[in-house]
Design a protein around this motif. Sequence first.
Motif, mmCIF file in Angstrom:
data_model
loop_
_atom_site.group_PDB
_atom_site.id
_atom_site.type_symbol
_atom_site.label_atom_id
_atom_site.label_comp_id
_atom_site.label_asym_id
_atom_site.label_seq_id
_atom_site.Cartn_x
_atom_site.Cartn_y
_atom_site.Cartn_z
ATOM 1 N N ASN A 1 -2.509 33.868 -3.445
ATOM 2 C CA ASN A 1 -2.883 35.171 -2.889
ATOM 3 C C ASN A 1 -3.833 35.061 -1.704
ATOM 4 N N MET B 1 6.987 41.439 0.951
ATOM 5 C CA MET B 1 7.522 40.711 -0.196
ATOM 6 C C MET B 1 9.030 40.862 -0.294
ATOM 7 N N TYR C 1 5.918 34.853 -7.822
ATOM 8 C CA TYR C 1 5.022 36.012 -7.855
ATOM 9 C C TYR C 1 3.928 35.719 -8.874
ATOM 10 N N HIS D 1 0.017 37.077 -10.210
ATOM 11 C CA HIS D 1 -1.000 38.136 -10.152
ATOM 12 C C HIS D 1 -2.013 37.896 -11.263
ATOM 13 N N ASP E 1 9.317 35.741 -10.405
ATOM 14 C CA ASP E 1 9.700 35.546 -9.008
ATOM 15 C C ASP E 1 10.022 36.906 -8.393
ATOM 16 N N MET E 2 10.558 36.914 -7.199
ATOM 17 C CA MET E 2 10.768 38.167 -6.475
ATOM 18 C C MET E 2 12.042 38.904 -6.896
ATOM 19 N N LEU F 1 12.051 42.852 -7.943
ATOM 20 C CA LEU F 1 10.775 43.438 -7.518
ATOM 21 C C LEU F 1 10.926 44.924 -7.183
ATOM 22 N N PRO G 1 -0.078 44.824 -11.130
ATOM 23 C CA PRO G 1 1.076 44.115 -10.572
ATOM 24 C C PRO G 1 2.289 45.027 -10.400
ATOM 25 N N HIS G 2 3.237 44.569 -9.609
ATOM 26 C CA HIS G 2 4.480 45.318 -9.404
ATOM 27 C C HIS G 2 5.337 45.284 -10.664
#
Length: 540
Positions: free
Chosen positions: A158, A167, A176, A178, A198-199, A202, A222-223
């Motif tokens: 980060n 992203m 990813y 967090h 991972d992405m 997302l 987090p997302h």
Amino acid sequence: MENSEYRFFSDFDSGNLAEVEEVSVNEDEIHEAEFQVWTKPDCFQTEFQAGNTGTWFYFGMAGGQPGALVKFNIMNIGRQTSLFSQGMKPVYLVTSESDEWKRIDDNPIVTSVEDGCVLSFMFRNPKNTKKETFLALTYPYKFEELQETLDKIEESFNCHPRSFKQMQTEDKTDIYFHRETVIKSLENRNLDLLTITDMNGLQEELEDVLQDLFPDETNRRPHMFDKKEIVFVSSRVHPGETCASYVMKGFINFLLCKDDVQATKLREKYVFKIVPMLNPDGVANGHYRNDTRGVNLNRVYGNPTKEHSPTIFAAKKLIDYYHSLNQNKESPTSNIFIYTDIHGHATERGMFMYGNHSEDNEFKVQTLLYPKLLAINNPNFSFASCKTANMTLQDLVSGTNADGCGRAYAHRATGLAQAYTLECSFNGGDNDKGEKEIYTPEVYEDFGKSLAVSILDLTESNPTSKVQDTPLRNLAGVKMFVAKKIKAAQLMEASRKFALGKLMNYLSMQNSKTIENNKYAELEDSGQHDTSRRRSSGAI
């Protein structure tokens, strides 16, 4: 603490030393110095202290004669005779020579006493006595060490904050990561929550800020990730079970391997929610089992409070939240795929799991499937030692039970069969060849990797699975093996109960005969006595 030429101390994270007393050494002894050492029981000198024994010890020393053989007697180690009878040895760190912890050379001697046992062992003072040397029950893993490790990981991932649009343009396989503080402990330490995936999947939407949690408003949640289940892993609810942190370390490090095909697949399929240290206060204070209020936190999941057990209060809310995340009426199943709480074990050898009990055979198969896969992936894991219920002696004494532990709550909240307590011996176990192996931090960390890899085998998603190299061949074969083992155990239990019933009936019949014979003898004796009296009266 100054003793002759030696200096002892424990004023550091996870340190535990109450008192040191030097003992005079006879001329015929092989050692040059001897000390009696007392540890601090959990919650030492507070209203919450229970008993006078303390299994965990961790202290430093300096000074003394270079190269001298020193004898230590840990006077209040607790009831740990079985642990040391297995060959368990304390560990040491000589900072002037290495940064690696090692086990002492010779087997310690354990002497039983009224309140537990005394642990005696020899240690040779290093050549450089100006620098500090440390001794501990087993390999320490401090709260500070966790924070330093997480700081480095967070910085590496980060260092350049990214927007959602940025992203979206990144490679879907990018990691990813967090980190956030879920809540503060009673002594204001962080309870960390890590998110690793991972992405893929997302979403712009962020996870909810749950009531009474996530005090740092500057750190966004987090997302969210679409079509990804949660793998929930926690550890160190019991501070003295330091091996749990090494397993967790190996688990995290493996998930963060960018180029490993198995780690890549895990990140693609799942979102990992990790709570690395559930009892940060207990760890920092050098406790063995409890928090700063003398509570075993793995018995309060049923009804924890923010005021008394904030970290478990938070862990329970996280389980509830991730269970219901992305749920809908059409798909009411839990969003948590698997739950594992990592522990250490002082008396049992090897590595094994506790699952939750059920009379349903399919539930039993699902519960024991993951442990069998672990046994295939790691020679140190014992499938034969896995159980579906556990009750400690302390539970019986205090009136608590395993229903209050994390594993049991996760099952009740989610209905999952795959909710586990992982146990790892402080000392060692037998590998798949029957050879005895002494565990080191490296062994624990390697098992952490196996803990992750075996998750892929549950859905036959492992690109380099070991299952196909076994006689079981595939997941269906593993399920069949587990089902047969369960059936065999049920038949054995039924046979045992039948034999026990026959024995009890036989003993009951024998007891009835004995009672009848005793009554008959009493009546006969009474009749003889009356006849004798009548005959005597007639003679007079």
